[in-house]
Scaffold this active site. Structure first.
Site, PDB file in Angstrom:
ATOM      1  N   ASP A  13       3.577  -3.382   9.538  1.00 45.38           N
ATOM      2  CA  ASP A  13       2.309  -2.691   9.331  1.00 45.38           C
ATOM      3  C   ASP A  13       1.189  -3.722   9.449  1.00 45.38           C
ATOM      4  O   ASP A  13       1.150  -4.702   8.702  1.00 45.38           O
ATOM      5  CB  ASP A  13       2.312  -2.021   7.945  1.00 45.38           C
ATOM      6  CG  ASP A  13       1.068  -1.182   7.701  1.00 45.38           C
ATOM      7  OD1 ASP A  13      -0.004  -1.540   8.232  1.00 45.38           O
ATOM      8  OD2 ASP A  13       1.163  -0.186   6.966  1.00 45.38           O
TER       9      ASP A  13
ATOM     10  N   TYR B 137      -9.755   1.661  11.308  1.00 45.24           N
ATOM     11  CA  TYR B 137     -11.033   1.791  10.571  1.00 45.24           C
ATOM     12  C   TYR B 137     -11.325   0.622   9.652  1.00 45.24           C
ATOM     13  O   TYR B 137     -12.383   0.563   9.056  1.00 45.24           O
ATOM     14  CB  TYR B 137     -11.071   3.112   9.774  1.00 45.24           C
ATOM     15  CG  TYR B 137      -9.886   3.352   8.871  1.00 45.24           C
ATOM     16  CD1 TYR B 137      -9.775   2.721   7.645  1.00 45.24           C
ATOM     17  CD2 TYR B 137      -8.859   4.216   9.256  1.00 45.24           C
ATOM     18  CE1 TYR B 137      -8.676   2.933   6.826  1.00 45.24           C
ATOM     19  CE2 TYR B 137      -7.760   4.432   8.453  1.00 45.24           C
ATOM     20  CZ  TYR B 137      -7.672   3.794   7.228  1.00 45.24           C
ATOM     21  OH  TYR B 137      -6.575   3.994   6.436  1.00 45.24           O
ATOM     22  N   LYS B 138     -10.383  -0.326   9.525  1.00 44.45           N
ATOM     23  CA  LYS B 138     -10.637  -1.486   8.673  1.00 44.45           C
ATOM     24  C   LYS B 138     -11.264  -2.598   9.524  1.00 44.45           C
ATOM     25  O   LYS B 138     -12.409  -2.501   9.939  1.00 44.45           O
ATOM     26  CB  LYS B 138      -9.343  -1.928   7.992  1.00 44.45           C
ATOM     27  CG  LYS B 138      -8.852  -0.892   6.967  1.00 44.45           C
ATOM     28  CD  LYS B 138      -7.486  -1.197   6.395  1.00 44.45           C
ATOM     29  CE  LYS B 138      -7.060  -0.099   5.427  1.00 44.45           C
ATOM     30  NZ  LYS B 138      -5.628  -0.110   5.134  1.00 44.45           N
TER      31      LYS B 138
ATOM     32  N   ARG C  86     -11.513  -7.225  -5.077  1.00 40.09           N
ATOM     33  CA  ARG C  86     -11.084  -7.561  -3.723  1.00 40.09           C
ATOM     34  C   ARG C  86     -12.289  -7.753  -2.819  1.00 40.09           C
ATOM     35  O   ARG C  86     -13.202  -6.925  -2.798  1.00 40.09           O
ATOM     36  CB  ARG C  86     -10.214  -6.402  -3.229  1.00 40.09           C
ATOM     37  CG  ARG C  86      -9.304  -6.715  -2.087  1.00 40.09           C
ATOM     38  CD  ARG C  86      -8.392  -5.547  -1.823  1.00 40.09           C
ATOM     39  NE  ARG C  86      -9.143  -4.368  -1.381  1.00 40.09           N
ATOM     40  CZ  ARG C  86      -8.687  -3.484  -0.495  1.00 40.09           C
ATOM     41  NH1 ARG C  86      -7.485  -3.623   0.022  1.00 40.09           N
ATOM     42  NH2 ARG C  86      -9.411  -2.448  -0.142  1.00 40.09           N
TER      43      ARG C  86
ATOM     44  N   PHE D 290       0.875  -1.176   0.000  1.00 46.95           N
ATOM     45  CA  PHE D 290       0.000   0.000   0.000  1.00 46.95           C
ATOM     46  C   PHE D 290       0.912   1.226   0.000  1.00 46.95           C
ATOM     47  O   PHE D 290       1.737   1.384   0.905  1.00 46.95           O
ATOM     48  CB  PHE D 290      -0.901  -0.016   1.231  1.00 46.95           C
ATOM     49  CG  PHE D 290      -1.933   1.062   1.221  1.00 46.95           C
ATOM     50  CD1 PHE D 290      -3.115   0.896   0.521  1.00 46.95           C
ATOM     51  CD2 PHE D 290      -1.721   2.250   1.899  1.00 46.95           C
ATOM     52  CE1 PHE D 290      -4.068   1.900   0.502  1.00 46.95           C
ATOM     53  CE2 PHE D 290      -2.673   3.261   1.877  1.00 46.95           C
ATOM     54  CZ  PHE D 290      -3.848   3.081   1.178  1.00 46.95           C
TER      55      PHE D 290
HETATM   56  C1  LIG Z   1      -5.000   1.083   4.810  1.00 49.61           C
HETATM   57  C2  LIG Z   1      -3.512   1.124   4.897  1.00 49.61           C
HETATM   58  C3  LIG Z   1      -2.848   2.285   5.328  1.00 49.61           C
HETATM   59  C4  LIG Z   1      -3.630   3.520   5.650  1.00 49.61           C
HETATM   60  O1  LIG Z   1      -2.845   4.637   5.863  1.00 49.61           O
HETATM   61  P1  LIG Z   1      -3.440   5.962   6.507  1.00 49.61           P
HETATM   62  O2  LIG Z   1      -2.242   6.804   6.702  1.00 49.61           O
HETATM   63  O3  LIG Z   1      -4.085   5.574   7.814  1.00 49.61           O
HETATM   64  O4  LIG Z   1      -4.422   6.555   5.559  1.00 49.61           O
HETATM   65  C5  LIG Z   1      -1.468   2.241   5.455  1.00 49.61           C
HETATM   66  N1  LIG Z   1      -0.776   1.121   5.168  1.00 49.61           N
HETATM   67  C6  LIG Z   1      -1.400  -0.008   4.724  1.00 49.61           C
HETATM   68  C7  LIG Z   1      -0.589  -1.223   4.419  1.00 49.61           C
HETATM   69  C8  LIG Z   1      -2.773  -0.023   4.565  1.00 49.61           C
HETATM   70  O5  LIG Z   1      -3.377  -1.127   4.122  1.00 49.61           O
END
Ligand SMILES: *Cc1c(COP(=O)(O)O)cnc(C)c1O
Length: 412
Positions: A197, A222-223, A371, A126
């Site tokens: 992460d 939030y996930k 997904r 991500f």
């Molecule tokens: C969803 C996600 C994020 C989200 O980052 P924000 O800074 O909270 O918007 C970061 N890293 C990964 C791997 C994610 O899946």
């Protein structure tokens, strides 16, 4: 033997987690397979938000910092999250966005490994994690360099030049789960630090940070944790690094004595040094409701059901939707799979839009991934059957192939 819808209702009737579904609000008729992007709303979150607004803010105003424990909320949420990720209560703190915590953790780690210049990251991760570290490197201007390594290249990339690995436990697109223990162990043998992460693993599967000897970790709420849109992230710092891992965004919430209002900065010696400043209390308070639900659920049961939901979804896709060019991208092996199923299809975008139109919510990740996230607390076995049934109708009739399903919005 071919499965029928009845098999799925039987599974639901015997599901030890089935009581939890009623704790979440979901619109009538919707099959929600996107809890890996934005978790569903716990019904109790609404009442909690109103309580914070009406009582704590409205009536008690400034007194609530003490009376309602607003100042300690980031720690209280941290202690609750710790139980879900194999950490001690005082090793986790909530606040900021995940990306900001990546920045803070990597900066602290580079400082602890001064002299080493390499940072291992997954290029296909991500992107915000990579973007934040690229920004940090530029700002530091000390010749640091990212070594991009994909899942099967990470172990080989580790050597004595590496300062830190910053990698994601479950891949956001493919759902591949990395071996936290083996990677962390090898990194330590070479004197490197590891930051994990947990965005797609906290609340999705059992995580054992201290069992794997992890140095630092970040994640969002939030996930899978159902904290609400834009709810704050969290950061874990192993106790052995407290007082040594010092992040550079040294706001007053990370000061040794914030209410002494001293001129000069003195770092806290605990995980609160990873705080920065005043947090959005309404959002923080609301996110606690999601965490409290998880603390009543058995994470091993969640994992068991998650694997089974994904297995059945894959099986049904293959049995009932063959001949439509779908390829299952997510590994089938339970040992290397998170809680989602990714399917590649050249028509992935309009197919997902047609599915959403049929009230099955998944999402699309460029260039060709459909997904589907599986959140065992509110997704049922029957949902799996019905989702594939609706997908089959869309594919067999070709109804996805319409202009209205090909318009791209600003969020996919
Ligand atoms: C969803 C996600 C994020 C989200 O980052 P924000 O800074 O909270 O918007 C970061 N890293 C990964 C791997 C994610 O899946």
């Amino acid at each position: 033997m071919t499965l029928t819808r009845e098999d799925f209702t039987t599974l639901d009737n015997n599901d030890p987690l089935r009581e939890f579904r009623d704790e979440f609000y979901l619109p009538e008729g919707m099959i929600y397979l996107d809890g890996n992007s934005l978790g569903a709303m716990p019904k109790a979150a609404r009442a909690r938000a109103l309580e914070v607004i009406d009582q704590e803010w409205g009536e008690d105003l400034i007194k609530s910092w003490n009376k309602a424990g607003w100042f300690e909320l980031v720690e209280r949420l941290g202690a609750k999250t710790a139980k879900l990720i194999g950490a001690e209560a005082d090793e986790v703190i909530h606040g900021d966005a995940t990306g900001l915590n990546v920045y803070k953790a990597v900066a602290a780690a580079l400082d602890m490994r001064a002299g080493r210049k390499k940072i291992i990251m997954e290029g296909s991760n991500f992107p915000t994690d990579n973007y934040m570290v690229q920004g940090l490197i530029k700002q530091l201007d000390q010749g640091h360099e990212i070594v991009f390594a994909e899942h099967d290249e990470i172990m080989d990339a580790i050597n004595d030049d590496v300062a830190v690995l910053c990698i994601t436990h479950v891949h956001y697109k493919t759902g591949r789960l990395l071996d936290m223990e083996a990677i962390t162990k090898k990194a330590h043998e070479h004197g490197a630090l590891v930051i994990w992460d947990l965005c797609h693993s906290a609340g999705a599967l059992p995580v054992d940070l201290n069992g794997c000897n992890v140095d630092m970790a970040v994640g969002c709420t939030y996930k899978y944790l159902n904290g609400g849109p834009g709810s704050q992230a969290f950061v874990f710092v192993a106790k052995r690094h407290h007082g040594k891992a010092v992040q550079p965004l040294t706001g007053w919430w990370s000061h040794e004595a914030p209410f002494a209002f001293e001129r000069d900065y003195r770092p806290r010696k605990d995980v609160r040094q990873f705080s920065t400043g005043t947090e959005p209390i309404i959002s923080l308070a609301t996110s606690e409701v999601g965490l409290d639900i998880f603390l009543r659920a058995d994470m091993q049961e969640i994992r068991k059901k998650s694997l089974k939901l994904c297995d059945l979804f894959i099986q049904l896709i293959e049995e009932r939707c063959s001949g439509h060019g779908f390829e299952i991208v997510t590994p089938r092996d339970h040992k290397v799979r998170g809680s989602q199923v990714a399917i590649s299809s050249e028509n992935g975008f309009p197919i997902i839009q047609a599915l959403i139109d049929a009230n099955v919510i998944g999402d699309f990740r460029a260039p060709d991934i459909m997904r589907f996230g599986f959140t065992p607390l509110y997704v049922s076995y029957t949902d799996v059957w019905d989702a594939v049934d609706r997908l089959k109708k869309i594919m067999d009739s070709g109804s996805w192939d319409q202009d209205k399903f090909k318009q791209v919005g600003s969020v996919t």
